[in-house]
Design an enzyme around this catalytic site. Structure first.
Site, PDB file in Angstrom:
ATOM      1  N   GLY A  26      23.678  71.470  35.412  1.00  0.00           N
ATOM      2  CA  GLY A  26      22.367  70.856  35.624  1.00  0.00           C
ATOM      3  C   GLY A  26      21.410  71.187  34.485  1.00  0.00           C
ATOM      4  N   GLY A  81      21.696  76.572  38.862  1.00  0.00           N
ATOM      5  CA  GLY A  81      20.436  76.030  39.382  1.00  0.00           C
ATOM      6  C   GLY A  81      20.538  75.715  40.863  1.00  0.00           C
ATOM      7  N   ASP A  83      18.715  72.696  43.948  1.00  0.00           N
ATOM      8  CA  ASP A  83      17.766  71.613  44.230  1.00  0.00           C
ATOM      9  C   ASP A  83      16.655  72.080  45.158  1.00  0.00           C
ATOM     10  OD1 ASP A  83      19.112  69.332  42.847  1.00  0.00           O
ATOM     11  OD2 ASP A  83      20.735  70.021  44.138  1.00  0.00           O
ATOM     12  N   LYS A  93      22.344  72.566  46.919  1.00  0.00           N
ATOM     13  CA  LYS A  93      22.813  72.230  45.574  1.00  0.00           C
ATOM     14  C   LYS A  93      23.603  70.941  45.639  1.00  0.00           C
ATOM     15  CE  LYS A  93      24.573  75.323  42.907  1.00  0.00           C
ATOM     16  NZ  LYS A  93      23.803  74.703  41.822  1.00  0.00           N
ATOM     17  N   GLY A  94      23.936  70.399  44.460  1.00  0.00           N
ATOM     18  CA  GLY A  94      24.756  69.198  44.440  1.00  0.00           C
ATOM     19  C   GLY A  94      24.035  67.974  43.915  1.00  0.00           C
ATOM     20  N   GLY A  95      22.775  68.167  43.526  1.00  0.00           N
ATOM     21  CA  GLY A  95      22.033  67.039  42.949  1.00  0.00           C
ATOM     22  C   GLY A  95      22.756  66.443  41.742  1.00  0.00           C
ATOM     23  N   GLY A  96      23.494  67.312  41.037  1.00  0.00           N
ATOM     24  CA  GLY A  96      24.256  66.849  39.872  1.00  0.00           C
ATOM     25  C   GLY A  96      25.703  66.519  40.207  1.00  0.00           C
ATOM     26  N   GLU A 102      30.929  74.439  41.830  1.00  0.00           N
ATOM     27  CA  GLU A 102      29.899  75.477  41.785  1.00  0.00           C
ATOM     28  C   GLU A 102      30.094  76.479  42.914  1.00  0.00           C
ATOM     29  OE1 GLU A 102      26.527  72.856  41.988  1.00  0.00           O
ATOM     30  OE2 GLU A 102      26.036  73.228  39.884  1.00  0.00           O
TER      31      GLU A 102
HETATM   32  O1  DER Z   1      24.224  69.870  40.972  1.00  0.00           O
HETATM   33  C1  DER Z   1      23.777  71.016  41.089  1.00  0.00           C
HETATM   34  O2  DER Z   1      24.117  71.776  42.040  1.00  0.00           O
HETATM   35  C2  DER Z   1      22.705  71.497  40.134  1.00  0.00           C
HETATM   36  O3  DER Z   1      22.801  72.888  39.931  1.00  0.00           O
HETATM   37  C3  DER Z   1      21.365  71.138  40.739  1.00  0.00           C
HETATM   38  O4  DER Z   1      21.327  71.558  42.004  1.00  0.00           O
HETATM   39  C4  DER Z   1      20.194  71.722  39.959  1.00  0.00           C
HETATM   40  O5  DER Z   1      20.000  70.866  38.931  1.00  0.00           O
HETATM   41  P1  DER Z   1      18.705  70.957  37.977  1.00  0.00           P
HETATM   42  O6  DER Z   1      18.746  72.363  37.399  1.00  0.00           O
HETATM   43  O7  DER Z   1      18.972  69.887  36.966  1.00  0.00           O
HETATM   44  O8  DER Z   1      17.493  70.714  38.827  1.00  0.00           O
END
Ligand code: DER
Length: 222
Positions: A26, A81, A83, A93-96, A102
């Protein structure tokens, strides 16, 4: 320096010679990978694994030595990182789309440090849709099962096609609203056939480093 960079570079201070490191995914983990690469070029000796193909590529670009999982029996520290994070350091987590790798990497680390800007801090998880990784086979039925537990699932798309994770799976972004009991929801989701894992990280992070708008960094510990 931006808030994500502030938090990430503070976290990299915890990386010591000889450590086995998990590299997150991320835009916040990006700054940690950059800083670790800088320190490796200055002589830091570490071994690392990445939590996504994107982070693997970034690590290679920054000269960070990546080691096959077969040659390691675990990690000393993972920096990644989030979310959302609450006061007990439960995470979404998991936005990416990297949540599965992870979570495996974080689980096999002696310590996980979460890095974030202060916008990620919440009283209760759930404003951010919870990513749930599901297998493509019969995904329509898995989505229906998620709907039955009020997940309001949306299959993640990328441009005009279904988003596919590094593991060949799909992501259902689930809007449960405020999550009263993250641990219970995590267990319920894991029990659902077709669900591989979800973005709730319960009891994995012991420390969070937060970049604040006033330019300070705070360290939260569970
Ligand atoms: O996909 C993920 O788990 C990333 O770590 C996400 O949760 C955080 O992404 P960012 O640092 O771009 O906000």
């Amino acid at each position: 320096m931006n808030l994500k960079q502030l938090a990430a570079e503070k976290a990299v201070e915890y990386v010591k010679d000889g450590m086995r490191i998990g590299l997150g995914t991320g835009s916040t983990a990006y700054w940690a990978i950059r800083k670790i690469g800088e320190r490796v070029r200055e002589g830091l000796e570490i071994q690392a694994v990445a939590t996504s193909k994107a982070s693997e590529k970034l690590a290679q670009e920054h000269g960070i030595p990546l080691i096959p999982f077969a040659k390691l029996d675990g990690l000393d520290l993972t920096i990644d990182g989030a979310d959302e994070l609450d006061s007990e350091l439960h995470l979404i987590k998991g936005g990416g789309g990297a949540l599965l790798r992870e979570k495996i990497v974080a689980f096999h680390s002696k310590e996980m440090i979460v890095i974030a800007d202060e916008s990620k801090l919440v009283d209760k998880l759930g404003s951010f849709p919870l990513p749930v990784e599901i297998i493509p086979f019969a995904n329509e039925w898995t989505l229906a099962s998620l709907d039955e537990i009020s997940a309001n699932p949306m299959l993640r798309t990328e441009e005009d096609h279904i988003f596919v994770t590094d593991n060949g799976n799909y992501i259902a972004d689930c809007r449960f609203g405020s999550i009263d009991n993250p641990a219970e929801l995590h267990r319920k989701l894991l029990a659902m056939p077709g669900v591989v894992d979800n973005g709730l990280f319960i009891g994995l992070a012991a420390r969070a480093i937060i970049g604040r708008k006033d330019g300070t960094v705070t360290v939260l510990e569970r």
